[in-house]
Write a protein that holds these residues in place. Structure first.
Motif, PDB file in Angstrom:
ATOM      1  N   MET A 183       0.619  -1.189  -0.019  1.00  0.00           N
ATOM      2  CA  MET A 183       0.033   0.201   0.046  1.00  0.00           C
ATOM      3  C   MET A 183       0.852   1.083  -0.068  1.00  0.00           C
ATOM      4  N   CYS A 184       0.658   2.029  -1.131  1.00  0.00           N
ATOM      5  CA  CYS A 184       1.447   3.290  -0.965  1.00  0.00           C
ATOM      6  C   CYS A 184       0.705   4.516  -0.588  1.00  0.00           C
ATOM      7  N   PHE A 185       1.614   5.482   0.104  1.00  0.00           N
ATOM      8  CA  PHE A 185       0.946   6.736   0.319  1.00  0.00           C
ATOM      9  C   PHE A 185       1.250   7.376  -0.542  1.00  0.00           C
ATOM     10  N   LEU A 186       0.570   8.755  -0.744  1.00  0.00           N
ATOM     11  CA  LEU A 186       0.783   9.787  -1.903  1.00  0.00           C
ATOM     12  C   LEU A 186       1.700  10.727  -1.254  1.00  0.00           C
ATOM     13  N   ARG A 187       2.542  11.122  -1.675  1.00  0.00           N
ATOM     14  CA  ARG A 187       3.290  12.203  -0.954  1.00  0.00           C
ATOM     15  C   ARG A 187       3.244  13.510  -1.333  1.00  0.00           C
ATOM     16  N   HIS A 188       2.413  13.701  -2.265  1.00  0.00           N
ATOM     17  CA  HIS A 188       1.852  15.119  -2.493  1.00  0.00           C
ATOM     18  C   HIS A 188       0.712  15.471  -1.379  1.00  0.00           C
TER      19      HIS A 188
ATOM     20  N   ARG B  86       6.992   9.902  10.679  1.00  0.00           N
ATOM     21  CA  ARG B  86       6.060   9.536  11.689  1.00  0.00           C
ATOM     22  C   ARG B  86       5.077   8.443  11.189  1.00  0.00           C
ATOM     23  N   VAL B  87       4.452   8.283  10.027  1.00  0.00           N
ATOM     24  CA  VAL B  87       3.686   7.444   9.464  1.00  0.00           C
ATOM     25  C   VAL B  87       4.470   6.019   9.345  1.00  0.00           C
ATOM     26  N   PHE B  88       5.636   6.309   8.723  1.00  0.00           N
ATOM     27  CA  PHE B  88       6.502   5.046   8.633  1.00  0.00           C
ATOM     28  C   PHE B  88       6.834   4.157   9.918  1.00  0.00           C
ATOM     29  N   ASN B  89       6.986   5.226  11.012  1.00  0.00           N
ATOM     30  CA  ASN B  89       7.358   4.543  12.111  1.00  0.00           C
ATOM     31  C   ASN B  89       6.005   3.773  12.726  1.00  0.00           C
ATOM     32  N   MET B  90       4.803   4.208  12.381  1.00  0.00           N
ATOM     33  CA  MET B  90       3.789   3.697  12.967  1.00  0.00           C
ATOM     34  C   MET B  90       3.501   2.434  12.040  1.00  0.00           C
ATOM     35  N   ALA B  91       3.788   2.468  10.736  1.00  0.00           N
ATOM     36  CA  ALA B  91       3.681   1.269   9.963  1.00  0.00           C
ATOM     37  C   ALA B  91       4.527   0.040  10.473  1.00  0.00           C
ATOM     38  N   VAL B  92       5.752   0.526  10.686  1.00  0.00           N
ATOM     39  CA  VAL B  92       6.606  -0.615  11.361  1.00  0.00           C
ATOM     40  C   VAL B  92       6.133  -1.135  12.343  1.00  0.00           C
ATOM     41  N   GLU B  93       5.671  -0.251  13.498  1.00  0.00           N
ATOM     42  CA  GLU B  93       5.194  -0.746  14.539  1.00  0.00           C
ATOM     43  C   GLU B  93       3.884  -1.785  14.527  1.00  0.00           C
ATOM     44  N   ALA B  94       3.168  -1.466  13.300  1.00  0.00           N
ATOM     45  CA  ALA B  94       2.055  -2.334  12.939  1.00  0.00           C
ATOM     46  C   ALA B  94       2.294  -3.666  12.192  1.00  0.00           C
ATOM     47  N   GLY B  95       3.743  -3.764  12.110  1.00  0.00           N
ATOM     48  CA  GLY B  95       3.992  -4.848  11.546  1.00  0.00           C
ATOM     49  C   GLY B  95       4.437  -4.996   9.919  1.00  0.00           C
ATOM     50  N   TYR B  96       4.280  -3.778   9.095  1.00  0.00           N
ATOM     51  CA  TYR B  96       4.216  -3.624   7.847  1.00  0.00           C
ATOM     52  C   TYR B  96       6.049  -3.536   7.461  1.00  0.00           C
ATOM     53  N   LEU B  97       6.526  -3.896   6.243  1.00  0.00           N
ATOM     54  CA  LEU B  97       7.796  -3.747   5.840  1.00  0.00           C
ATOM     55  C   LEU B  97       7.484  -2.608   5.123  1.00  0.00           C
ATOM     56  N   THR B  98       8.651  -1.926   4.673  1.00  0.00           N
ATOM     57  CA  THR B  98       8.583  -0.644   4.146  1.00  0.00           C
ATOM     58  C   THR B  98       9.460  -0.361   3.043  1.00  0.00           C
ATOM     59  N   VAL B  99       8.832   0.420   1.813  1.00  0.00           N
ATOM     60  CA  VAL B  99       9.969   0.942   0.669  1.00  0.00           C
ATOM     61  C   VAL B  99       9.437   2.278   0.491  1.00  0.00           C
ATOM     62  N   ALA B 100      10.203   2.651  -0.420  1.00  0.00           N
ATOM     63  CA  ALA B 100       9.809   4.186  -1.087  1.00  0.00           C
ATOM     64  C   ALA B 100      10.426   4.604  -2.237  1.00  0.00           C
TER      65      ALA B 100
ATOM     66  N   GLY C 204       3.399  -4.701   3.083  1.00  0.00           N
ATOM     67  CA  GLY C 204       4.175  -3.418   3.479  1.00  0.00           C
ATOM     68  C   GLY C 204       3.595  -2.292   2.931  1.00  0.00           C
ATOM     69  N   VAL C 205       4.242  -1.005   3.318  1.00  0.00           N
ATOM     70  CA  VAL C 205       3.621   0.304   2.693  1.00  0.00           C
ATOM     71  C   VAL C 205       4.782   0.835   1.929  1.00  0.00           C
ATOM     72  N   GLY C 206       4.612   1.819   1.225  1.00  0.00           N
ATOM     73  CA  GLY C 206       5.418   2.422   0.290  1.00  0.00           C
ATOM     74  C   GLY C 206       5.077   3.826   0.167  1.00  0.00           C
ATOM     75  N   LEU C 207       5.843   4.507  -0.643  1.00  0.00           N
ATOM     76  CA  LEU C 207       5.788   6.487  -0.926  1.00  0.00           C
ATOM     77  C   LEU C 207       5.930   6.436  -2.371  1.00  0.00           C
ATOM     78  N   ASP C 208       4.859   6.982  -3.066  1.00  0.00           N
ATOM     79  CA  ASP C 208       4.973   7.544  -4.356  1.00  0.00           C
ATOM     80  C   ASP C 208       4.335   8.611  -4.683  1.00  0.00           C
ATOM     81  N   SER C 209       4.190   9.171  -5.907  1.00  0.00           N
ATOM     82  CA  SER C 209       3.748  10.387  -6.365  1.00  0.00           C
ATOM     83  C   SER C 209       4.961  11.206  -6.433  1.00  0.00           C
ATOM     84  N   SER C 210       4.798  12.724  -6.489  1.00  0.00           N
ATOM     85  CA  SER C 210       5.464  13.547  -6.751  1.00  0.00           C
ATOM     86  C   SER C 210       6.687  13.820  -5.560  1.00  0.00           C
TER      87      SER C 210
END
Length: 334
Positions: free
Chosen positions: A135-140, A179-193, A162-168
């Motif tokens: 699941m990606c977050f829209l960085r804009h 902050r939201v990535f720290n929360m995602a890691v605490e929830a058990g998600y892997l992270t990419v960006a 996991g969670v990711g970060l895309d857009s502009s």
């Protein structure tokens, strides 16, 4: 070499499912949902896919997403991509989806998720393609919007790897989302960006250090920092590079200027991916062919892209071993 590339088992780690929406399907869904498309035909829409930079692409990308309304729409979208995977001999894929693109239009999170996930289940059972969902977050958008999206995802956490970060990338550095990535890691998600495509090499460093990412999406501007490059090689950090996308969005003027093969030969764990294949003119095989045409490689070098992707994927060690053997068995026949 074309036959070798076509038959080579492939693993895709950087694919935006909304970016696989072909014009023909867009028109079909628009008709199904009674939505106007400001183009006369799929061919006319395709002609609009001429981009000056990332933002000019995103403008038409978000417009195209408007035709996606129901769970069936997201299922049909994902199944169409998986059929292409089968044709290109993709054995595993890790798919990005952008919930905010849809929830901001009033489409429920579960509508998006259920359609995509149902198709991935069918892809595994009927096409033999394993998959994970990111699941990606829209960085804009704001970090608050990302946090809200993270909270909406929690009931489906066992099916999202996991969670990711895309857009502009420009103007929206990694630290905006610490902050939201720290929360995602605490929830058990892997992270990419996404980092180091339009933005500088520092965005790659910040993604590694602030967002604790397991791999970097794009990352081609790592060459601007020798210390970073050495770190990526030493730590075997995967870069999910998207060659045809980089040309279409003017990151490089032409494929001969692309640095993916240079990075491979230096020992960086680069992988080949299609990003938004409908908009950028090619799925996995197309990207492999384009890279090899500009930078002729050996069978082993081409296979190394897949081996890097297997190693950089989020599958189990058992599956990694099985897929590695599949690739090496294939290469040995040549």
């Amino acid at each position: 070499m074309t036959a070798f590339i076509q038959g080579l088992p492939k693993v895709e780690l950087h694919l935006h499912i909304e970016g696989s929406l072909e014009p023909e399907l867009a028109f079909e869904l628009a008709k199904r949902n009674n939505i106007d498309i400001p183009y006369e035909s799929p061919e006319a829409l395709k002609l609009a896919y001429e981009f000056e930079d990332l933002q000019s692409f995103l403008d038409i990308y978000y417009q195209g997403a408007n035709v996606l309304q129901s769970e069936q729409d997201f299922y049909d979208l994902t199944m169409a991509y998986l059929v292409r995977c089968k044709q290109d001999n993709v054995i595993h894929t890790e798919i990005f989806f952008d919930p905010q693109t849809h929830t901001d239009r009033g489409i429920a999170f579960e509508t998006v998720f259920n359609g995509i996930h149902r198709a991935l289940d069918v892809g595994e059972s009927e096409l033999g393609i394993s998959s994970h969902l990111i699941m990606c977050f829209l960085r804009h958008l704001s970090e608050e919007s990302a946090i809200d999206t993270l909270e909406q995802s929690l009931p489906f956490k066992d099916k999202i790897i996991g969670v990711g970060l895309d857009s502009s990338e420009l103007g929206h550095p990694p630290e905006k989302f610490t902050r939201v990535f720290n929360m995602a890691v605490e929830a058990g998600y892997l992270t990419v960006a996404h980092a180091g495509e339009e933005g500088p090499a520092q965005n790659i460093i910040d993604s590694l250090e602030m967002l604790k990412v397991s791999r970097v999406d794009h990352g081609v501007r790592c060459v601007e920092d020798d210390k970073l490059l050495a770190r990526l090689i030493e730590e075997k950090t995967p870069l999910t590079v998207c060659p045809l996308s980089n040309i279409k969005l003017c990151v490089f003027d032409d494929m001969k200027q692309h640095n993916i093969v240079e990075l491979l030969r230096k020992g960086v764990a680069v992988t080949i991916n299609s990003d938004d294949p409908s908009y950028f003119g090619g799925y996995m095989t197309d990207n492999f062919l384009a890279v090899n045409e500009a930078h002729p490689m050996t069978h082993q070098e081409l296979a190394q892209f897949t081996l890097n992707a297997i190693e950089g994927s989020f599958i189990s060690d058992e599956m990694k071993n099985r897929y590695r053997e599949q690739v090496m068995d294939y290469v040995s026949k040549f």
